[in-house]
Write an enzyme that holds these catalytic residues in place. Structure first.
Site, mmCIF file in Angstrom:
data_model
loop_
_atom_site.group_PDB
_atom_site.id
_atom_site.type_symbol
_atom_site.label_atom_id
_atom_site.label_comp_id
_atom_site.label_asym_id
_atom_site.label_seq_id
_atom_site.Cartn_x
_atom_site.Cartn_y
_atom_site.Cartn_z
ATOM 1 N N HIS A 1 -2.472 12.138 -5.883
ATOM 2 C CA HIS A 1 -1.808 11.071 -5.103
ATOM 3 C C HIS A 1 -2.436 9.713 -5.447
ATOM 4 O O HIS A 1 -3.535 9.399 -5.013
ATOM 5 C CB HIS A 1 -1.951 11.333 -3.604
ATOM 6 C CG HIS A 1 -1.187 10.376 -2.752
ATOM 7 N ND1 HIS A 1 -0.188 10.772 -1.882
ATOM 8 C CD2 HIS A 1 -1.253 9.027 -2.623
ATOM 9 C CE1 HIS A 1 0.310 9.715 -1.270
ATOM 10 N NE2 HIS A 1 -0.330 8.639 -1.692
ATOM 11 N N HIS B 1 -1.209 5.386 -6.535
ATOM 12 C CA HIS B 1 -0.156 4.379 -6.737
ATOM 13 C C HIS B 1 -0.543 3.560 -7.974
ATOM 14 O O HIS B 1 -1.248 2.557 -7.868
ATOM 15 C CB HIS B 1 -0.040 3.462 -5.512
ATOM 16 C CG HIS B 1 0.353 4.193 -4.266
ATOM 17 N ND1 HIS B 1 1.617 4.101 -3.724
ATOM 18 C CD2 HIS B 1 -0.330 5.059 -3.476
ATOM 19 C CE1 HIS B 1 1.684 4.871 -2.646
ATOM 20 N NE2 HIS B 1 0.509 5.458 -2.472
ATOM 21 N N GLN C 1 8.604 2.346 -0.403
ATOM 22 C CA GLN C 1 7.504 1.750 0.375
ATOM 23 C C GLN C 1 7.971 1.097 1.682
ATOM 24 O O GLN C 1 7.296 1.145 2.701
ATOM 25 C CB GLN C 1 6.801 0.696 -0.499
ATOM 26 C CG GLN C 1 5.781 -0.196 0.202
ATOM 27 C CD GLN C 1 4.367 0.306 0.051
ATOM 28 O OE1 GLN C 1 3.853 0.437 -1.055
ATOM 29 N NE2 GLN C 1 3.735 0.593 1.168
ATOM 30 N N HIS D 1 5.141 10.234 2.089
ATOM 31 C CA HIS D 1 4.093 9.558 2.860
ATOM 32 C C HIS D 1 4.413 9.844 4.329
ATOM 33 O O HIS D 1 5.283 9.196 4.905
ATOM 34 C CB HIS D 1 4.100 8.058 2.589
ATOM 35 C CG HIS D 1 3.361 7.680 1.356
ATOM 36 N ND1 HIS D 1 3.757 8.068 0.107
ATOM 37 C CD2 HIS D 1 2.209 6.940 1.189
ATOM 38 C CE1 HIS D 1 2.897 7.596 -0.784
ATOM 39 N NE2 HIS D 1 1.952 6.920 -0.160
ATOM 40 N N GLU E 1 1.497 8.374 8.179
ATOM 41 C CA GLU E 1 0.243 7.675 7.841
ATOM 42 C C GLU E 1 0.031 6.554 8.854
ATOM 43 O O GLU E 1 0.224 5.368 8.587
ATOM 44 C CB GLU E 1 0.290 7.097 6.421
ATOM 45 C CG GLU E 1 -1.082 6.585 5.976
ATOM 46 C CD GLU E 1 -1.066 5.896 4.625
ATOM 47 O OE1 GLU E 1 0.021 5.698 4.052
ATOM 48 O OE2 GLU E 1 -2.164 5.520 4.164
ATOM 49 N N ASP F 1 -5.403 7.777 -3.892
ATOM 50 C CA ASP F 1 -4.398 6.928 -3.247
ATOM 51 C C ASP F 1 -4.315 5.538 -3.895
ATOM 52 O O ASP F 1 -3.311 5.198 -4.489
ATOM 53 C CB ASP F 1 -4.661 6.809 -1.738
ATOM 54 C CG ASP F 1 -3.427 6.368 -0.959
ATOM 55 O OD1 ASP F 1 -2.324 6.334 -1.544
ATOM 56 O OD2 ASP F 1 -3.562 6.072 0.236
ATOM 57 N N TRP G 1 -5.000 -2.613 -0.818
ATOM 58 C CA TRP G 1 -5.298 -1.707 0.298
ATOM 59 C C TRP G 1 -6.675 -1.087 0.175
ATOM 60 O O TRP G 1 -7.239 -0.617 1.157
ATOM 61 C CB TRP G 1 -4.240 -0.599 0.375
ATOM 62 C CG TRP G 1 -2.918 -1.156 0.744
ATOM 63 C CD1 TRP G 1 -2.494 -1.451 2.019
ATOM 64 C CD2 TRP G 1 -1.856 -1.537 -0.131
ATOM 65 N NE1 TRP G 1 -1.236 -1.981 1.963
ATOM 66 C CE2 TRP G 1 -0.811 -2.044 0.666
ATOM 67 C CE3 TRP G 1 -1.682 -1.491 -1.520
ATOM 68 C CZ2 TRP G 1 0.388 -2.509 0.130
ATOM 69 C CZ3 TRP G 1 -0.487 -1.951 -2.050
ATOM 70 C CH2 TRP G 1 0.529 -2.453 -1.226
HETATM 71 FE FE FE2 Z 1 -0.199 6.648 -0.724
#
Ligand code: FE2
Length: 412
Positions: free
Chosen positions: A55, A57, A150, A208, A211, A307, A313
């Site tokens: 996982h 991005h 997203q 997702h 979360e 992630d 992030w």
């Molecule tokens: Fe994610």
């Protein structure tokens, strides 16, 4: 080629691996080199199947500080930072960053990557580039692409059409983000739609899912029910599921039955969720990582992902999976000896199940000669000492090589 003296997956004795035409032809003790055969002797090092990043991005990676840093470190400021960076997105920009990230990951023993790619972009810029890169890198890195909405499927203009366009373009998996949809009804509808698309186009699903620290966020039960009813089952993955951390135990006891019946996979991202969750709490602050220990004990497949890598992030990350496992064991309180020595499975065999890689993954005779050699005798030492990846083999070819790290201490 004969590769000698490897402790394969924490075994007590060393073995040798003979590679012929990119395949593992034979595994055995003290194999005798054939005439003219190339020999590489590791003199007793750990060999594992390659690491799997289940996982990440890649479309946002390596953008921290561009054009501004996330000063609070929150998810919401991250979204604001990314909105500014997204305006600067070009295919060349995506290509350059993803290529750098993949090289770093290769040096850390990763050979399989599942990347989520934001498709709430009318131009689908990142998706187009990632699809090209998936093809270009296929000999050294297996890339799976999740079409990731997203900003929602029902809550973003033209969201359904963008998701289907991404699927037609060549995504491997359909994504969703139910906790971000405007309403609970949209949340349910988005999951129904994602599963319908997966059935229609014969794809995997990776959502997702929940979360958020809201204990009322219950996309997971819908996803598991759809996985069961559609027959998608283990082709479905619930990523994050951080709300499960906050569910009451009576609800989880009921939910666990459905989870087991559904056969779905889970991905936990302990670095990023420890950093991002619990932000609305004063004290006590929730850890915000899903129930990895309980799911694992119940026989549910759980893998770990990074992630985010150096993006709005999550401002750290150099492409390795070791820190992910290290943090995961701490935050999930899985620090018993057996927990630690077997924890490579979260980024190897369990992740292979998440990616639906099948029997072709693993150090076995007849499989492609894909494996890594680490500067340690077993995974416990490897994890504890952050051992270097000495060699990463892909179909028998050495695609990355590392030297043991060395420090001299000048006192007795
Ligand atoms: Fe994610």
């Amino acid at each position: 080629m004969l590769i000698k003296n490897l402790y394969i997956e924490n075994s007590e004795h060393t073995s040798d691996i003979r590679v012929t035409d990119g395949k593992i032809e034979k595994i055995g003790e003290d194999l005798i080199p054939l005439d003219g055969e190339q020999v590489c002797d590791y003199a007793g090092k750990l060999a594992l199947a390659p690491f799997i990043e289940s996982h990440i991005h890649l479309d946002t990676c390596l953008t921290a500080g561009e054009p501004v840093w996330n000063m609070s470190g929150t998810l919401f400021e991250g979204i604001e930072c990314w909105a500014k960076r997204k305006d600067m997105l070009t295919r060349q920009d995506v290509r350059s960053r993803v290529s750098r990230a993949l090289r770093r990951m290769a040096g850390k023993g990763v050979q399989y990557v599942r990347t989520h790619v934001d498709v709430t972009d009318p131009d689908l810029t990142a998706m187009r580039e990632l699809i090209e890169l998936r093809e270009e890198y296929k000999d050294v890195m297996t890339i799976q692409i999740v079409a990731f909405p997203q900003e929602g499927i029902l809550s973003f203009p033209n969201g359904k059409a963008l998701l289907e366009a991404s699927v037609k373009m060549g995504a491997d998996a359909v994504g969703a983000i139910p906790h971000f949809e405007f309403t609970r009804e949209y949340s349910v509808e988005s999951l129904n739609y994602a599963c319908e698309l997966a059935v229609k186009y014969d794809l995997l699903v990776d959502v997702h899912c929940d979360e958020i620290d809201d204990e009322a966020s219950r996309g997971l039960e819908t996803l598991a029910a759809r996985a069961l009813e559609t027959g998608l089952k283990n082709r479905v993955t619930a990523s994050h599921t951080t709300a499960m951390h906050s569910y009451n135990n009576a609800y989880v006891a009921r939910l666990m039955r459905l989870i087991k019946m559904s056969g779905i996979n889970f991905v936990s991202n302990p670095l990023v969720n420890t950093h991002l969750q619990g932000r609305m709490d004063t004290y006590p602050k929730r850890r915000g990582v899903t129930r990895v220990k309980e799911l694992t004990q119940a026989g549910v497949n759980v893998s770990f992902g990074h992630d985010d890598m150096f993006d709005p992030w999550y401002p750290l990350g150099a492409g390795g999976m070791r820190d992910v496992v290290f943090m995961g064991l701490h935050v999930c309180q899985m620090m018993g000896y057996e927990d630690i020595i077997n924890s490579y499975r979260f980024i190897c065999q369990n992740a292979a199940k998440t990616l639906n890689l099948g029997d072709g993954y693993g150090i076995r005779e007849g499989n492609d000669a894909n494996f890594i050699v680490l500067d340690a005798k077993n995974w416990y030492d490897c994890l504890n000492n952050d051992a270097v990846v000495l060699g990463s083999y892909r179909k028998g070819k050495l695609i990355s090589r590392g030297e043991p790290s060395k420090t001299e201490v000048n006192f007795a």
